[in-house]
Design a protein around this motif. Structure first.
Motif, PDB file in Angstrom:
ATOM      1  N   ILE A 188      -5.253  -7.972  42.364  1.00 23.04           N
ATOM      2  CA  ILE A 188      -4.913  -9.210  41.665  1.00 23.04           C
ATOM      3  C   ILE A 188      -5.912 -10.285  42.069  1.00 23.04           C
ATOM      4  O   ILE A 188      -5.997 -10.656  43.239  1.00 23.04           O
ATOM      5  CB  ILE A 188      -3.488  -9.651  42.006  1.00 23.04           C
ATOM      6  CG1 ILE A 188      -2.469  -8.594  41.547  1.00 23.04           C
ATOM      7  CG2 ILE A 188      -3.171 -11.010  41.373  1.00 23.04           C
ATOM      8  CD1 ILE A 188      -1.056  -8.848  42.034  1.00 23.04           C
ATOM      9  N   THR A 189      -6.671 -10.770  41.093  1.00 17.16           N
ATOM     10  CA  THR A 189      -7.605 -11.877  41.345  1.00 17.16           C
ATOM     11  C   THR A 189      -7.291 -13.097  40.485  1.00 17.16           C
ATOM     12  O   THR A 189      -7.881 -14.153  40.690  1.00 17.16           O
ATOM     13  CB  THR A 189      -9.055 -11.436  41.078  1.00 17.16           C
ATOM     14  OG1 THR A 189      -9.162 -10.967  39.728  1.00 17.16           O
ATOM     15  CG2 THR A 189      -9.468 -10.320  42.041  1.00 17.16           C
ATOM     16  N   SER A 190      -6.387 -12.938  39.503  1.00 20.65           N
ATOM     17  CA  SER A 190      -5.954 -14.070  38.680  1.00 20.65           C
ATOM     18  C   SER A 190      -4.453 -13.993  38.487  1.00 20.65           C
ATOM     19  O   SER A 190      -3.857 -12.904  38.480  1.00 20.65           O
ATOM     20  CB  SER A 190      -6.663 -14.083  37.326  1.00 20.65           C
ATOM     21  OG  SER A 190      -6.268 -12.988  36.543  1.00 20.65           O
ATOM     22  N   PHE A 191      -3.819 -15.158  38.339  1.00 21.00           N
ATOM     23  CA  PHE A 191      -2.359 -15.217  38.298  1.00 21.00           C
ATOM     24  C   PHE A 191      -1.788 -14.419  37.133  1.00 21.00           C
ATOM     25  O   PHE A 191      -0.704 -13.835  37.237  1.00 21.00           O
ATOM     26  CB  PHE A 191      -1.917 -16.680  38.217  1.00 21.00           C
ATOM     27  CG  PHE A 191      -0.445 -16.879  38.436  1.00 21.00           C
ATOM     28  CD1 PHE A 191       0.106 -16.735  39.698  1.00 21.00           C
ATOM     29  CD2 PHE A 191       0.387 -17.220  37.381  1.00 21.00           C
ATOM     30  CE1 PHE A 191       1.464 -16.918  39.917  1.00 21.00           C
ATOM     31  CE2 PHE A 191       1.746 -17.411  37.587  1.00 21.00           C
ATOM     32  CZ  PHE A 191       2.292 -17.257  38.864  1.00 21.00           C
ATOM     33  N   GLY A 192      -2.501 -14.351  36.048  1.00 21.65           N
ATOM     34  CA  GLY A 192      -2.021 -13.622  34.876  1.00 21.65           C
ATOM     35  C   GLY A 192      -1.911 -12.127  35.075  1.00 21.65           C
ATOM     36  O   GLY A 192      -1.276 -11.437  34.263  1.00 21.65           O
ATOM     37  N   GLN A 193      -2.500 -11.595  36.137  1.00 19.60           N
ATOM     38  CA  GLN A 193      -2.445 -10.162  36.403  1.00 19.60           C
ATOM     39  C   GLN A 193      -1.204  -9.739  37.187  1.00 19.60           C
ATOM     40  O   GLN A 193      -0.925  -8.543  37.296  1.00 19.60           O
ATOM     41  CB  GLN A 193      -3.681  -9.737  37.203  1.00 19.60           C
ATOM     42  CG  GLN A 193      -5.008  -9.918  36.501  1.00 19.60           C
ATOM     43  CD  GLN A 193      -6.163  -9.613  37.445  1.00 19.60           C
ATOM     44  OE1 GLN A 193      -6.276 -10.196  38.519  1.00 19.60           O
ATOM     45  NE2 GLN A 193      -7.018  -8.672  37.049  1.00 19.60           N
ATOM     46  N   SER A 240      -6.542 -10.809  46.093  1.00 18.24           N
ATOM     47  CA  SER A 240      -7.842 -11.211  46.602  1.00 18.24           C
ATOM     48  C   SER A 240      -8.300 -12.520  45.970  1.00 18.24           C
ATOM     49  O   SER A 240      -8.460 -12.603  44.750  1.00 18.24           O
ATOM     50  CB  SER A 240      -8.874 -10.114  46.315  1.00 18.24           C
ATOM     51  OG  SER A 240     -10.142 -10.472  46.817  1.00 18.24           O
ATOM     52  N   LEU A 298      -6.948 -15.434  45.298  1.00 20.75           N
ATOM     53  CA  LEU A 298      -6.085 -15.847  44.182  1.00 20.75           C
ATOM     54  C   LEU A 298      -5.799 -17.346  44.224  1.00 20.75           C
ATOM     55  O   LEU A 298      -5.513 -17.900  45.287  1.00 20.75           O
ATOM     56  CB  LEU A 298      -4.769 -15.077  44.236  1.00 20.75           C
ATOM     57  CG  LEU A 298      -3.745 -15.384  43.143  1.00 20.75           C
ATOM     58  CD1 LEU A 298      -4.275 -14.981  41.773  1.00 20.75           C
ATOM     59  CD2 LEU A 298      -2.420 -14.672  43.441  1.00 20.75           C
ATOM     60  N   SER A 299      -5.852 -17.988  43.054  1.00 17.64           N
ATOM     61  CA  SER A 299      -5.381 -19.362  42.889  1.00 17.64           C
ATOM     62  C   SER A 299      -4.084 -19.331  42.103  1.00 17.64           C
ATOM     63  O   SER A 299      -4.042 -18.807  40.980  1.00 17.64           O
ATOM     64  CB  SER A 299      -6.422 -20.202  42.140  1.00 17.64           C
ATOM     65  OG  SER A 299      -7.583 -20.364  42.925  1.00 17.64           O
ATOM     66  N   VAL A 300      -3.026 -19.880  42.706  1.00 18.69           N
ATOM     67  CA  VAL A 300      -1.709 -19.906  42.060  1.00 18.69           C
ATOM     68  C   VAL A 300      -1.534 -21.274  41.408  1.00 18.69           C
ATOM     69  O   VAL A 300      -1.700 -22.306  42.068  1.00 18.69           O
ATOM     70  CB  VAL A 300      -0.589 -19.639  43.085  1.00 18.69           C
ATOM     71  CG1 VAL A 300       0.779 -19.711  42.422  1.00 18.69           C
ATOM     72  CG2 VAL A 300      -0.807 -18.285  43.763  1.00 18.69           C
ATOM     73  N   PRO A 301      -1.190 -21.314  40.115  1.00 20.94           N
ATOM     74  CA  PRO A 301      -1.064 -22.608  39.424  1.00 20.94           C
ATOM     75  C   PRO A 301       0.000 -23.493  40.049  1.00 20.94           C
ATOM     76  O   PRO A 301       1.003 -23.015  40.605  1.00 20.94           O
ATOM     77  CB  PRO A 301      -0.682 -22.209  37.993  1.00 20.94           C
ATOM     78  CG  PRO A 301      -1.130 -20.797  37.847  1.00 20.94           C
ATOM     79  CD  PRO A 301      -0.979 -20.178  39.199  1.00 20.94           C
ATOM     80  N   THR A 328      -5.882 -17.379  49.502  1.00 19.47           N
ATOM     81  CA  THR A 328      -4.888 -17.592  48.448  1.00 19.47           C
ATOM     82  C   THR A 328      -4.478 -19.049  48.520  1.00 19.47           C
ATOM     83  O   THR A 328      -3.970 -19.507  49.552  1.00 19.47           O
ATOM     84  CB  THR A 328      -3.655 -16.682  48.639  1.00 19.47           C
ATOM     85  OG1 THR A 328      -4.079 -15.313  48.684  1.00 19.47           O
ATOM     86  CG2 THR A 328      -2.663 -16.871  47.506  1.00 19.47           C
TER      87      THR A 328
END
Length: 369
Positions: free
Chosen positions: A34-39, A53, A55-58, A79
């Motif tokens: 997981i590198t993007s929240f949408g995944q 890895s 990751l930016s969480v909105p 993260t």
């Protein structure tokens, strides 16, 4: 001091942890990283060996990790959680027989400095950081948690869970005394929990046990906060909700903190009990207020000076507790018990350097004060 049940739990958890891969080369395909929240949703639904890895969480979103039984999650890199004034949590982890760990150099950054206002829960709304709801022998290890906006790690409805090697660092909140209510570990509605080999630098309780059974806490290094705490009796309806039993602290250090050991019962709550709780080999240094503070008089979150015996403290053992005080109004020991509220204690406390004498009321007769 420890039950056979707890010893078995610790041995099983450590054996399981030793079987986990220790190298940093992870055999995980790109589809399980997981590198993007949408995944998040798709990876959790299809994978049991997951890497998170960089990751930016909105802002205003929870990183919800509802894991399949037996899953492994590894955090890599940084993260980071976007800033929004809401209750959180920023992360929630749940599942049975799960493994959650941190790779070398990782960090979970709550960006607390963007929230701290010196008022804690009474100021602007701030999110809790990590909520754990795990069962079945789950092990969470080696997580580096940085700058929680408020409470850092909450264990809720956990059953047979081990936390080992956590590094909770909220020391930046010391600046201008802006950080508040940044509890390290809060434990509620849980049983058969082990927390060990962890560091907490914060501005509130290092550990706060509210409702729990069969909990072992060992080799904790606490600094900057309010010490090793029990806070029991906030429910007005259920005795079960106001019970802490078979909880054991050992081989911990508390430094540069307001309190060393703090036990409080809430006299405005329902009936309950604290039973078979021990503190053993606890080393204190630089304690500003109380080395050992036990009170049965809390209402609406504050001491009233009028103790009540609605939650008796029985079978309490505080032994091998030693260290030093520094505060100008410091007391090594402060005890305020109600009539019949404190019974059957063991006691061996040697704390030096207090600027005021001990103050004890209606403690068991064998407790030197």
């Amino acid at each position: 001091m420890f039950s056979v049940k707890l010893v078995t739990l610790i041995a099983a958890a450590l054996a399981a942890a030793s079987a986990f891969p220790t190298n940093e080369t992870l055999d995980v395909g790109a589809s399980c990283t997981i590198t993007s929240f949408g995944q998040v949703s798709s990876v959790l639904s299809s994978c049991t060996n997951i890497v998170i890895s960089g990751l930016s969480v909105p802002a205003g979103k929870t990183l919800e990790l509802t894991l399949k039984s037996g899953s492994t999650v590894t955090f890599q890199g940084k993260t980071v959680f976007g800033v929004a004034h809401w209750g959180g949590p920023l992360i929630q982890i749940s599942g049975s027989k799960i493994t959650v760990k941190g790779a070398s150099g990782h960090v979970l950054d709550g960006q607390g400095a963007q929230y701290w206002d010196g008022k804690g829960d009474l100021g602007a709304t701030k999110p809790k950081f990590l909520r754990i709801k795990a069962t079945g022998g789950s092990v969470l290890s080696g997580l580096h948690i940085l700058n929680c906006p408020r409470q850092c790690v909450s264990l809720n409805r956990c059953d047979h869970v081990t936390l080992d090697g956590f590094n909770i660092d909220v020391s930046a909140g010391d600046k201008n005394k802006l950080g508040h209510n940044t509890d390290g570990f809060d434990i509620s509605s849980s049983h058969d929990v082990v927390i060990s080999n962890s560091v907490v630098k914060n501005q509130d309780d290092c550990v706060a046990v509210n409702k729990a059974h069969y909990v072992t806490l060992s080799k904790l290094q606490c600094s900057g906060g309010h010490g090793l705490s029990l806070s029991v009796g906030m429910s007005k309806t259920s005795k079960e909700d106001n019970t802490v039993s078979d909880v054991h602290f050992s081989d911990c250090t508390v430094s540069n903190s307001d309190n060393g050991i703090h036990i409080k019962t809430h006299s405005d709550g329902g009936p309950g009990v604290i039973n078979n709780v021990s503190y053993e080999n606890i080393k204190l240094s630089g304690i500003a207020n109380y080395g050992v503070n036990i009170e049965q008089d809390y209402e609406k979150g504050k001491p009233t000076g009028i103790p009540k015996a609605n939650i008796p403290i029985t079978g309490l053992s505080i032994t091998g507790v030693s260290g030093s005080m520094t505060g100008k109004n410091s007391k090594a020991v402060f005890i305020l018990c109600a009539d019949g509220g404190c019974r059957n204690w063991s006691w061996d406390v040697k704390i030096s350097g207090a600027h005021e004498g001990n103050n004890c009321t209606k403690q068991p007769s064998n407790v030197e004060c």
